[in-house]
Write an enzyme that holds these catalytic residues in place. Structure first.
Site, PDB file in Angstrom:
ATOM      1  N   HIS A 202     -10.903  -0.021   1.024  1.00 45.58           N
ATOM      2  CA  HIS A 202     -10.750   1.072   1.994  1.00 45.58           C
ATOM      3  C   HIS A 202     -12.095   1.122   2.717  1.00 45.58           C
ATOM      4  CE1 HIS A 202      -9.805   5.458   3.023  1.00 45.58           C
ATOM      5  NE2 HIS A 202     -11.094   5.362   3.262  1.00 45.58           N
TER       6      HIS A 202
ATOM      7  N   PRO B 204      -5.645  14.146   4.210  1.00 46.85           N
ATOM      8  CA  PRO B 204      -5.232  13.088   5.134  1.00 46.85           C
ATOM      9  C   PRO B 204      -4.075  12.276   4.552  1.00 46.85           C
ATOM     10  CG  PRO B 204      -7.195  12.393   3.944  1.00 46.85           C
ATOM     11  CD  PRO B 204      -6.857  13.784   3.451  1.00 46.85           C
TER      12      PRO B 204
ATOM     13  N   HIS C  35       0.841  -1.208   0.000  1.00 47.55           N
ATOM     14  CA  HIS C  35       0.000   0.000   0.000  1.00 47.55           C
ATOM     15  C   HIS C  35       0.872   1.253   0.000  1.00 47.55           C
ATOM     16  CE1 HIS C  35      -3.992   1.827   1.669  1.00 47.55           C
ATOM     17  NE2 HIS C  35      -3.300   2.753   1.033  1.00 47.55           N
TER      18      HIS C  35
ATOM     19  N   ASP D  15       0.830   2.559   3.788  1.00 43.68           N
ATOM     20  CA  ASP D  15      -0.062   3.657   3.361  1.00 43.68           C
ATOM     21  C   ASP D  15       0.747   4.961   3.227  1.00 43.68           C
ATOM     22  OD1 ASP D  15      -2.226   5.084   2.487  1.00 43.68           O
ATOM     23  OD2 ASP D  15      -3.345   4.990   4.364  1.00 43.68           O
TER      24      ASP D  15
ATOM     25  N   HIS E  42       1.388   5.141  -1.979  1.00 39.30           N
ATOM     26  CA  HIS E  42       0.907   6.169  -2.910  1.00 39.30           C
ATOM     27  C   HIS E  42       2.132   6.840  -3.527  1.00 39.30           C
ATOM     28  CE1 HIS E  42      -3.325   5.925  -1.625  1.00 39.30           C
ATOM     29  NE2 HIS E  42      -2.830   5.684  -0.423  1.00 39.30           N
ATOM     30  N   LEU E  43       2.270   6.705  -4.842  1.00 35.49           N
ATOM     31  CA  LEU E  43       3.450   7.284  -5.515  1.00 35.49           C
ATOM     32  C   LEU E  43       3.126   8.594  -6.235  1.00 35.49           C
ATOM     33  CD1 LEU E  43       5.170   4.054  -6.912  1.00 35.49           C
ATOM     34  CD2 LEU E  43       5.876   5.437  -4.958  1.00 35.49           C
ATOM     35  N   ARG E  44       1.824   8.902  -6.357  1.00 38.52           N
ATOM     36  CA  ARG E  44       1.363  10.225  -6.861  1.00 38.52           C
ATOM     37  C   ARG E  44       1.624  10.510  -8.329  1.00 38.52           C
ATOM     38  NH1 ARG E  44      -1.892  10.065  -2.862  1.00 38.52           N
ATOM     39  NH2 ARG E  44      -1.222  10.979  -0.894  1.00 38.52           N
TER      40      ARG E  44
HETATM   41  O1  DOR Z   1      -4.781   9.093   4.783  1.00 33.51           O
HETATM   42  C1  DOR Z   1      -4.993   8.664   3.654  1.00 33.51           C
HETATM   43  N1  DOR Z   1      -4.347   9.166   2.590  1.00 33.51           N
HETATM   44  N2  DOR Z   1      -5.887   7.680   3.493  1.00 33.51           N
HETATM   45  C2  DOR Z   1      -6.261   7.264   2.269  1.00 33.51           C
HETATM   46  O2  DOR Z   1      -7.082   6.373   2.183  1.00 33.51           O
HETATM   47  C3  DOR Z   1      -5.722   7.908   1.058  1.00 33.51           C
HETATM   48  C4  DOR Z   1      -4.419   8.517   1.329  1.00 33.51           C
HETATM   49  C5  DOR Z   1      -3.965   9.459   0.246  1.00 33.51           C
HETATM   50  O3  DOR Z   1      -4.070   9.132  -0.942  1.00 33.51           O
HETATM   51  O4  DOR Z   1      -3.440  10.520   0.587  1.00 33.51           O
HETATM   52 ZN    ZN Z   2      -7.146   4.146   2.345  1.00 43.56          ZN
END
Ligand code: DOR
Ligand code: ZN
Length: 425
Positions: free
Chosen positions: A177, A321, A56, A303, A58-60
């Site tokens: 999620h 978040p 999990h 995450d 996130h590479l953006r």
């Molecule tokens: O805190 C979070 N950030 N929860 C998520 O489900 C998505 C993630 C994000 O993409 O920044």
């Molecule tokens: Zn999430």
């Protein structure tokens, strides 16, 4: 290809041995090895683990290259001891077509620091209305097996059922999620005593637990594989325990931050502590830790959620978040679990590799295994300085904290990606 002779390394906490890497594999272990052509690494006091695998991340990229790119995120991963990461689909454009997942997969190959395995979106544009091209993504060069709308819940039960049915044909996984959207409208933090005191709208534990309960029943009904992202409450653990006892094909992850930080951090009003699902209570943390040890929670996943300064350094209510995780996850695991190397390898490498079907990962360093491993100095302590992180973003919740453990080297198929704590690319 380079050869490496790693001297006096403790493989998963065992007595020190030498370890010879040649042509991408571990060819030999034992004391007093020699290899004149090999680069010698003195690993006195270091522990070798199979390369970590993050389910999990996130590479953006594409879309928010100001927050992270596949390359900078890959570098952060390698420095954190990772050799593979699964890239979440909530990019811009969303990774909901074969074209986008192939783009991310190719960028990962070009960066060459970790294996980047794209996750595909479940629904078009993460909008929760129509299924995305799951089959086309599965058949693409990226060979997608995990699908997730992470950031959003697949809230429509009929759509969730269809998605589970669709991926069953190729043993795919839907990673949910779990957040009942009607129960979390306007939510800013965990619903409880602290949110009441601070006057912030609460995100109740039941919003997570209700979706997990629904989805384990759907997965059981369909006979498909379900994965639950970032489990954060004691009640979720009990729902999962029940489902697993019934034989439901469900796996679950917990993040480092949900194992360590409580909702009282919101008292600072520092948005670095705003995350979704939110930080919970000490009771939840105790249940999550116990579940990680007894196996009801299968893995630790970061995450890793990089955010640009303007999205984080603003009023709590407006901040996005998410928090960084890749460069600190092993330290938090060491802090929480202690030097239980076999358990750490199980929860951070072998099991996530197996869930994701990454067959070249998750193998203990031993003769014949791919030389895809990491060397940790468990005695080191380091102060986390956000400016020193390789991630393009700075939103670590551990700023200026002293954490145990340091990654000294990482190898991907026999090539060093990190040496002396520095990335080689
Ligand atoms: O805190 C979070 N950030 N929860 C998520 O489900 C998505 C993630 C994000 O993409 O920044
Ligand atoms: Zn999430």
């Amino acid at each position: 290809m380079n050869s490496y002779l790693i001297r006096n390394v403790s493989i998963l906490g065992a007595a020190p041995t030498d370890l010879l890497i040649r042509d991408g594999v571990v060819v030999e272990t034992g004391t007093g090895l020699s290899a004149s052509d090999a680069t010698v690494i003195d690993a006195d006091g270091l522990v070798a683990l199979p390369g970590l695998v993050d389910l999990h991340t996130h590479l953006r990229e594409p879309g928010r290259e100001d927050a992270e790119t596949v390359e900078t995120g890959s570098r952060a991963a390698a420095l954190g001891g990772y050799t593979a990461v699964c890239a979440m689909a909530n990019t811009s454009p969303v990774a909901d077509t074969a074209g986008v997942v192939e783009q991310v997969w190719r960028l990962g190959r070009e960066a060459g620091l970790v294996d980047v395995q794209p996750i595909g979106a479940v629904t078009v544009g993460l909008a929760g209305e129509r299924l995305a091209e799951l089959g086309a993504m599965a058949e693409s060069a990226a060979r997608v097996r995990i699908f997730s709308d992470d950031g959003h819940c697949v809230a429509d039960p009929r759509l969730m059922r269809r998605a589970l049915e669709y991926v069953k044909a190729f043993d795919g996984i839907i990673a949910q999620h779990a957040e009942e959207p009607r129960l979390t409208e306007g939510a800013q933090m965990h619903e409880g005593e602290v949110s009441t005191r601070l006057g912030l709208t609460g995100w109740p534990a039941v919003a997570e637990e209700a979706i997990i309960a629904r989805d384990v029943l759907l997965a059981e009904h369909v006979g498909s594989r379900l994965h639950i992202c970032h489990v954060s409450t004691a009640g979720s653990v009990e729902v999962l325990r029940h489902a697993k006892a019934r034989g439901v094909r469900v796996t679950a992850e917990v993040t480092p931050h949900h194992l360590l930080l409580t909702d009282t951090r919101a008292e600072t009003y520092d948005p670095v502590f705003k995350v979704n699902p939110p930080l919970r209570t000490a009771t939840d943390i105790a249940a999550l830790r116990a579940a990680l040890v007894d196996g009801v929670i299968d893995i630790i996943a970061t995450d890793h959620a990089p955010h640009a300064v303007e999205d984080k350094e603003c009023e709590w209510a407006y901040a996005r978040p998410g928090m960084l995780g890749l460069e600190t996850a092993l330290s938090i695991a060491l802090d929480v679990l202690g030097p239980q190397w076999d358990l750490i390898a199980e929860r951070m490498s072998r099991t996530p590799a197996r869930i994701a079907g990454l067959t070249e990962h998750g193998h203990d360093p031993a003769p014949g295994a791919p030389a895809t491993l990491t060397l940790v100095d468990p005695a080191a302590r380091r102060v986390i300085e956000p400016a020193e992180l390789a991630s393009r973003s700075r939103n670590t919740p551990y700023a200026r904290m002293t954490l145990p453990g340091r990654i000294v080297a990482t190898f991907l198929r026999g090539e060093a990606t990190v040496l002396d704590g520095k990335a080689l690319k």
